[in-house]
Design a protein around this motif. Structure first.
Motif, short mmCIF file in Angstrom:
data_model
loop_
_atom_site.label_atom_id
_atom_site.label_comp_id
_atom_site.label_asym_id
_atom_site.label_seq_id
_atom_site.Cartn_x
_atom_site.Cartn_y
_atom_site.Cartn_z
N ARG A 352 0.83 -1.21 0.00
CA ARG A 352 0.00 0.00 0.00
C ARG A 352 0.87 1.26 0.00
O ARG A 352 0.54 2.27 -0.64
N ALA A 353 2.00 1.20 0.73
CA ALA A 353 2.91 2.36 0.75
C ALA A 353 3.46 2.63 -0.64
O ALA A 353 3.54 3.79 -1.08
N ILE A 354 3.83 1.55 -1.36
CA ILE A 354 4.37 1.72 -2.72
C ILE A 354 3.32 2.32 -3.64
O ILE A 354 3.59 3.26 -4.41
N ALA A 355 2.08 1.79 -3.56
CA ALA A 355 1.02 2.28 -4.44
C ALA A 355 0.66 3.73 -4.11
O ALA A 355 0.46 4.56 -5.02
N ALA A 356 0.59 4.07 -2.82
CA ALA A 356 0.24 5.44 -2.44
C ALA A 356 1.32 6.42 -2.87
O ALA A 356 1.03 7.54 -3.32
N ARG A 357 2.59 6.03 -2.73
CA ARG A 357 3.69 6.91 -3.15
C ARG A 357 3.62 7.14 -4.66
O ARG A 357 3.85 8.26 -5.13
N ALA A 365 1.45 7.38 2.17
CA ALA A 365 2.53 6.41 1.96
C ALA A 365 3.44 6.35 3.18
O ALA A 365 3.86 5.25 3.60
N TYR A 366 3.73 7.51 3.77
CA TYR A 366 4.59 7.54 4.95
C TYR A 366 3.92 6.79 6.11
O TYR A 366 4.59 6.05 6.84
N ASP A 367 2.63 6.99 6.27
CA ASP A 367 1.90 6.30 7.35
C ASP A 367 1.96 4.79 7.17
O ASP A 367 2.23 4.05 8.13
N TYR A 368 1.73 4.34 5.94
CA TYR A 368 1.79 2.90 5.68
C TYR A 368 3.20 2.35 5.92
O TYR A 368 3.38 1.26 6.46
N GLN A 369 4.22 3.14 5.49
CA GLN A 369 5.59 2.68 5.66
C GLN A 369 5.95 2.57 7.15
O GLN A 369 6.63 1.64 7.57
N ALA A 370 5.49 3.53 7.95
CA ALA A 370 5.76 3.50 9.38
C ALA A 370 5.07 2.30 10.04
O ALA A 370 5.66 1.61 10.89
N ARG A 371 3.83 2.08 9.64
CA ARG A 371 3.10 0.93 10.20
C ARG A 371 3.77 -0.39 9.77
O ARG A 371 3.83 -1.35 10.55
N TYR A 372 4.27 -0.40 8.53
CA TYR A 372 4.97 -1.60 8.04
C TYR A 372 6.22 -1.86 8.87
O TYR A 372 6.49 -3.00 9.28
N ALA A 373 7.01 -0.81 9.16
CA ALA A 373 8.24 -0.97 9.94
C ALA A 373 7.92 -1.47 11.35
O ALA A 373 8.59 -2.36 11.89
N ALA A 374 6.87 -0.88 11.96
CA ALA A 374 6.51 -1.28 13.33
C ALA A 374 6.03 -2.74 13.36
O ALA A 374 6.39 -3.51 14.25
N LEU A 375 5.21 -3.09 12.36
CA LEU A 375 4.68 -4.46 12.32
C LEU A 375 5.79 -5.47 12.03
O LEU A 375 5.82 -6.56 12.62
#
Length: 602
Positions: A352-357, A365-375
């Motif tokens: 989702r981060a890639i598609a949003a970016r 995209a930043y929000d998805y990337q942060a959630r991805y890193a935390a998860l």
């Protein structure tokens, strides 16, 4: 004579008490056929409410509707379908214990079922070392049992996991060997195993990013499915996926599923090639092909399922279809619900981060990337705590076993109470017999004393003894005659029962129980068992009913070739799978093979 009558009456009272304490009267409650406490109901309940399924399972075990072994097997099956790692660990522990169960050691079929479950769980986790271990054990068992098709299906699993363990060349060779052995048509089971083996190699090639090699393999799946549709009658119906059903919709769903997956593989391979292509014309042609196969995939019935949406979302992203990809990921998140602490959801967030970016929605995209890193960190921490997971799984398994044992102990306590009541009743009967005997002795002494005091002559003892002896001889002769008469009566009575079961087709009832026949003819279970033992070649009730079902099945197969296997199974009280299994075990061929052989002979 009065003493004999009293003794019979008191014996009947004792038997009644003992029967109340008998576990069978507790465990085999009447009219349970329509309750939810059955194996099929439990597995159906899992689809919507796993906790409810486990509650039903515990109730079925307590009622005696399933054995302890079968209950543990179903429990493992329920846990194995969960995405929760701890549930999967519990399933593995139960399966390992079941492999050492008495019901499994000498039953290759049961061993195969358990190993299938262990392979599937290890693949889903994924735990490649265990995946390889259980797959190799299953392949060895298949080879011992002569199950060649299932063996090569499993060898394909082994080849795939070897590529994951960096034994790429050897793994691909094993995959090619499995595909080669399963390549020839003529059998549904072999076709299905061939498709599975090809899909395993496609998965390996995708991991290795060798996308160009995926396309001809996916085309081989499509070609085999086309060949099957064009030559259906040339394929033996020997697959558990299709042989159980003659309904066209079931076959259509299987073909739709297999064909849609092949289109999905094609779409993904062309999409990845369009990203890696050097010339614009190559990229454009690959992207066009990918979109064509993606359209076919979306038009299929399988294409709308949860697994299908997860499969096709990366292809949409690779093709630059970001709006469609984001919509697909939204649908995936909705279907995953609360089950998000896993690598699958981490992949969703990253995609989702890639598609949003790519759409210029940088904050999103930043929000998805942060959630991805935390998860990803949470999942990594979870993997480091695998020993704790294993301990927790062991604890839960032991806790569940203790709960079952407590319920069994409670049942045993009720049996002990019933037995104590029976013992007290027996002592009461013995005391009553002793009391009446003593009373009779006293009465006889009193009568003799009265006669002596009154000067009356004594009772003619000798004459009485002579008369009594003659009566005993007469009674013995009558007993012999009565015995012969009873034997004839028993034979006639069993013939009546047998004729009723045959003429009224009682055996066609899937839920027919021994108690149903006892209630129908007003007899006890042990009476029916004795009749079967004497006049049905010593068969038990299930053996006797199954023998009637098999007789009728043979007649229907012989005289009614227009009937489907499902119709014949329903007419005689079997499921199609049971009919096929029992028919092959007894006659060495399947019902379908039997009909074909008769057609060839006629």
């Amino acid at each position: 004579m009065k003493q004999t009558v009293h003794l019979i009456i008191y014996s009947m009272i004792v038997l009644a008490f003992v029967r109340c304490g008998d576990g069978s009267s507790v465990r085999h409650l009447p009219h349970l056929g329509g309750t939810p406490y059955q194996q099929d109901s439990i597995l159906v309940a899992y689809a919507t409410n796993p906790k409810r399924a486990l509650t039903l399972l515990d109730s079925a075990l307590l009622l005696g509707n399933v054995s302890d072994y079968r209950a543990q097997f179903i429990r493992a099956k329920i846990y194995s379908k969960s995405l929760v790692e701890q549930h999967q660990d519990s399933a593995i522990l139960i399966c390992k214990a079941l492999l050492n169960h008495d019901s499994v050691r000498n039953e290759p079929t049961e061993q195969m079922n358990i190993l299938d479950m262990l392979v599937a769980i290890s693949r889903a986790k994924p735990d490649y070392e265990q995946y390889l271990h259980w797959a190799m054990q299953k392949a060895e068992l298949c080879q011992q049992q002569g199950e060649e098709t299932e063996r090569w299906r499993t060898e394909a699993d082994i080849g795939l996991v070897m590529t994951h363990l960096r034994q790429v060349d050897e793994g691909l060779r094993k995959l090619d060997e499995a595909i080669s052995h399963l390549n020839s048509p003529g059998s549904i089971d072999r076709m299905d195993a061939f498709i599975v083996a090809v899909k395993r190699k496609i998965n390996a090639l995708n991991d290795l990013e060798r996308y160009a090699e995926v396309i001809p393999l996916a085309q081989r799946i499509l070609d085999r499915l086309d060949h099957y549709e064009q030559h259906t009658n040339d394929y033996a119906e020997d697959s558990y996926r299709l042989s159980w059903s003659d309904h066209p919709n079931d076959r259509d769903r299987y073909l739709d599923f297999s064909r849609a997956q092949a289109w999905g593989f094609m779409a993904m391979a062309h999409a990845c090639l369009s990203e890696k292509g050097k010339a614009y014309s190559e990229k454009s042609a690959a992207a066009q092909k990918a979109k064509e196969y993606l359209a076919l995939f979306n038009q299929s019935g399988y294409g709308h399922t949860f697994a299908a949406r997860r499969m096709i979302a990366p292809a949409q992203t690779a093709l630059g279809m970001y709006d469609e990809a984001l919509a697909t990921y939204t649908e995936i998140e909705r279907r995953m619900a609360a089950d998000t602490l896993n690598e699958d959801y981490a992949v969703v967030l990253r995609s989702r981060a890639i598609a949003a970016r790519a759409k210029g929605r940088l904050a999103e995209a930043y929000d998805y990337q942060a959630r991805y890193a935390a998860l990803s960190k949470a999942v990594s921490d979870s993997l480091h705590k695998s020993e704790a997971h294993d301990y927790a799984a062991r604890y839960r398994a032991q806790e569940q076993q203790l709960q079952i044992q407590e319920k069994q102990a409670e049942t045993e306590r009720s049996h002990i109470v019933s037995l104590a009541i029976a013992v007290v009743a027996l002592l009461a009967v013995a005391f009553a017999l002793y009391f009446f005997r003593q009373k009779r002795i006293v009465s006889e002494k009193n009568r003799a004393l009265v006669r002596m005091i009154s000067g009356m002559p004594p009772e003619p003892d000798d004459e009485a003894e002579t008369v009594e002896e003659s009566r005993e001889v007469q009674n013995a002769d009558e007993a012999v005659e009565d015995s012969a008469t009873d034997d004839n009566a028993d034979a006639d009575f069993f013939s009546t029962i047998d004729a009723a079961i045959r003429s009224e087709c009682l055996y066609s009832n899937l839920t027919l129980q021994r108690q149903d026949i006892c209630d129908r003819f007003g007899i006890r279970r042990h009476t029916l068992n004795n009749l079967l033992s004497t006049y049905a070649n010593g068969q038990t009730f299930p053996q006797y009913i199954n023998s009637l079902r098999m007789e009728e099945a043979v007649i229907l197969l012989r005289d009614h070739p227009e009937m489907t296997l499902a119709d014949i199974a329903a007419a005689v009280g079997f499921t199609p799978a049971n009919l096929r299994e029992k028919f092959k075990r007894q006659y060495g061929m399947t019902p379908t093979e039997y009909q074909k052989q008769r057609e060839e002979m006629s």
